[in-house]
Design a protein around this motif. Structure first.
Motif, PDB file in Angstrom:
ATOM      1  N   SER A  74       0.789  -1.097  -0.056  1.00  0.00           N
ATOM      2  CA  SER A  74      -0.025   0.019   0.007  1.00  0.00           C
ATOM      3  C   SER A  74       0.823   1.157  -0.002  1.00  0.00           C
ATOM      4  CB  SER A  74      -0.991   0.136   1.227  1.00  0.00           C
ATOM      5  OG  SER A  74      -1.929  -0.971   1.100  1.00  0.00           O
ATOM      6  N   TYR A  75       2.116   1.199   0.871  1.00  0.00           N
ATOM      7  CA  TYR A  75       2.957   2.305   0.921  1.00  0.00           C
ATOM      8  C   TYR A  75       3.431   2.510  -0.559  1.00  0.00           C
ATOM      9  CZ  TYR A  75       6.892   5.156   2.464  1.00  0.00           C
ATOM     10  OH  TYR A  75       7.910   6.172   2.589  1.00  0.00           O
ATOM     11  N   GLN A  79      -0.866   4.658  -1.129  1.00  0.00           N
ATOM     12  CA  GLN A  79      -2.145   4.598  -0.360  1.00  0.00           C
ATOM     13  C   GLN A  79      -1.870   4.669   1.366  1.00  0.00           C
ATOM     14  OE1 GLN A  79      -4.982   1.856  -2.222  1.00  0.00           O
ATOM     15  NE2 GLN A  79      -3.325   1.121  -3.433  1.00  0.00           N
ATOM     16  N   TYR A  80      -1.270   5.747   1.606  1.00  0.00           N
ATOM     17  CA  TYR A  80      -0.683   6.032   3.188  1.00  0.00           C
ATOM     18  C   TYR A  80      -1.642   5.585   4.155  1.00  0.00           C
ATOM     19  CZ  TYR A  80       2.947   8.033   0.115  1.00  0.00           C
ATOM     20  OH  TYR A  80       3.891   8.311  -0.920  1.00  0.00           O
ATOM     21  N   SER A  81      -2.875   5.982   4.030  1.00  0.00           N
ATOM     22  CA  SER A  81      -3.774   5.711   5.062  1.00  0.00           C
ATOM     23  C   SER A  81      -4.202   4.185   5.275  1.00  0.00           C
ATOM     24  CB  SER A  81      -5.246   6.457   4.809  1.00  0.00           C
ATOM     25  OG  SER A  81      -6.078   5.924   5.498  1.00  0.00           O
ATOM     26  N   GLU A  82      -4.100   3.473   4.203  1.00  0.00           N
ATOM     27  CA  GLU A  82      -4.180   1.993   4.280  1.00  0.00           C
ATOM     28  C   GLU A  82      -3.274   1.458   4.661  1.00  0.00           C
ATOM     29  OE1 GLU A  82      -4.750  -1.034   0.658  1.00  0.00           O
ATOM     30  OE2 GLU A  82      -6.574   0.273   0.557  1.00  0.00           O
ATOM     31  N   LEU A  84      -0.870   2.714   6.832  1.00  0.00           N
ATOM     32  CA  LEU A  84      -0.625   2.918   8.223  1.00  0.00           C
ATOM     33  C   LEU A  84      -1.422   1.687   8.920  1.00  0.00           C
ATOM     34  CD1 LEU A  84       0.560   4.713  10.464  1.00  0.00           C
ATOM     35  CD2 LEU A  84      -1.308   6.253  10.145  1.00  0.00           C
ATOM     36  N   ALA A  85      -2.839   1.796   8.594  1.00  0.00           N
ATOM     37  CA  ALA A  85      -3.741   0.969   9.134  1.00  0.00           C
ATOM     38  C   ALA A  85      -3.071  -0.677   9.241  1.00  0.00           C
ATOM     39  CB  ALA A  85      -4.912   0.963   8.428  1.00  0.00           C
ATOM     40  N   CYS A 106       4.270   7.491   6.449  1.00  0.00           N
ATOM     41  CA  CYS A 106       2.718   7.532   6.162  1.00  0.00           C
ATOM     42  C   CYS A 106       2.101   8.676   6.779  1.00  0.00           C
ATOM     43  CB  CYS A 106       2.031   6.244   6.754  1.00  0.00           C
ATOM     44  SG  CYS A 106       2.405   4.469   5.887  1.00  0.00           S
ATOM     45  N   GLU A 107       2.213   9.252   8.107  1.00  0.00           N
ATOM     46  CA  GLU A 107       1.945  10.348   8.380  1.00  0.00           C
ATOM     47  C   GLU A 107       2.094  11.618   7.378  1.00  0.00           C
ATOM     48  OE1 GLU A 107      -0.643  10.612  10.565  1.00  0.00           O
ATOM     49  OE2 GLU A 107      -0.310   9.154  12.083  1.00  0.00           O
ATOM     50  N   MET A 110       0.137  11.459   4.320  1.00  0.00           N
ATOM     51  CA  MET A 110      -1.178  12.009   4.473  1.00  0.00           C
ATOM     52  C   MET A 110      -1.506  13.397   4.680  1.00  0.00           C
ATOM     53  SD  MET A 110      -2.463   8.588   6.789  1.00  0.00           S
ATOM     54  CE  MET A 110      -3.761   9.281   7.407  1.00  0.00           C
ATOM     55  N   ARG A 112       0.318  15.074   7.124  1.00  0.00           N
ATOM     56  CA  ARG A 112       0.261  15.466   8.666  1.00  0.00           C
ATOM     57  C   ARG A 112       1.405  15.478   9.105  1.00  0.00           C
ATOM     58  NH1 ARG A 112      -4.992  11.581   9.679  1.00  0.00           N
ATOM     59  NH2 ARG A 112      -3.232  10.024  10.201  1.00  0.00           N
TER      60      ARG A 112
END
Length: 271
Positions: A74-75, A79-82, A84-85, A106-107, A110, A112
């Motif tokens: 994902s990274y 797809q950083y939110s995915e 990170l999860a 990942c933050e 996104m 942040r």
């Protein structure tokens, strides 16, 4: 997803194989083969790697190695939110802090950076090995740059690891990041020096330090293949023009002949 016959699943690390032993044998083999495909495709074809990771995830979502592989896939596809999860899930299962730096990145992905910077100050960083701590420093410097704090990014990267003459797996990337930060604050001479040091340590070609050095030296690279294509296209145009000219010549000659005949007829009628 199709998997080549020569991919057996035995290629995975022993630690991952140990995790998969909790699954039925046939299922473990299927998951292992998909994980091998993720690893093989991650750098060159991340979208394909992502697809294989989703298969593995459907088959064995309670295996930490599977969640971690899905996170990296994902990274790699942004797809950083995915990602990170998945990394958080893997960390809950193992209790390891190894993924802390990439979770912080990942933050950043996104949007942040302040959260990434906060993570750089958490106790988990002290539990990382040297490579992990260097990685966390790189993420923190990137977060500083994201926040418009270029000078702070330079300071963040200044460390014993940067000053060391010993070459480690992270050395080239650390020196490169420092050179890039220096360049951003206008310290071009120092930046050039550190790009050169990065190139010296970059045995595996993990950075484009040579290109950055060339840019600073005013060297321009031309693509030989592009030049050949342009030359060939130009030649084709010239040939096409010549063909058109040749096709036009008979018509022009006919016009001259008709004009001559008309003049002769006019002279005859006057006589």
């Amino acid at each position: 997803m199709p998997i080549p016959e020569d991919v057996t699943g035995d290629e995975i690390d022993a630690d991952v194989r140990q995790e998969l032993m909790s699954l039925p044998k046939t299922l473990a083999e299927d998951v292992a083969r998909n994980l091998v495909m993720v690893a093989n495709l991650l750098d060159e074809e991340p979208e394909q790697a992502y697809a294989y990771s989703r298969v593995a995830l459907r088959l064995a979502s309670r295996v930490a190695a599977v969640r971690e592989a899905a996170g990296f896939a994902s990274y790699a596809t942004g797809q950083y939110s995915e990602a990170l999860a998945e990394f958080r899930a893997a960390r809950r299962m193992t209790g390891s802090v190894e993924l802390w730096p990439i979770m912080a990145d990942c933050e950043r992905g996104m949007g942040r950076p302040e959260r990434a910077l906060a993570m750089a100050g958490e106790p988990e960083v002290q539990k990382l090995d040297k490579a992990g701590q260097v990685e966390m420093r790189l993420v923190a410097a990137g977060a500083r740059k994201d926040m418009g704090q270029a000078e702070a990014a330079v300071v963040t990267l200044q460390s014993p690891e940067l000053a060391s003459n010993a070459v480690q797996p992270w050395t080239a990337r650390l020196r490169y990041a420092y050179a890039d930060a220096l360049l951003e604050v206008g310290r071009e001479t120092e930046a050039r020096e550190w790009f050169a040091k990065a190139l010296e340590a970059d045995q595996g070609g993990t950075t484009n330090a040579s290109d950055r050095l060339a840019e600073l030296d005013g060297v321009e690279f031309t693509d030989a293949l592009e030049e050949d294509a342009e030359t060939e296209a130009k030649a084709e145009v010239e040939v096409e023009v010549e063909v058109k000219d040749e096709a036009a010549e008979p018509a022009e000659a006919k016009d001259v002949e008709e004009a001559k005949d008309a003049k002769d007829e006019e002279s005859g009628s006057q006589g």
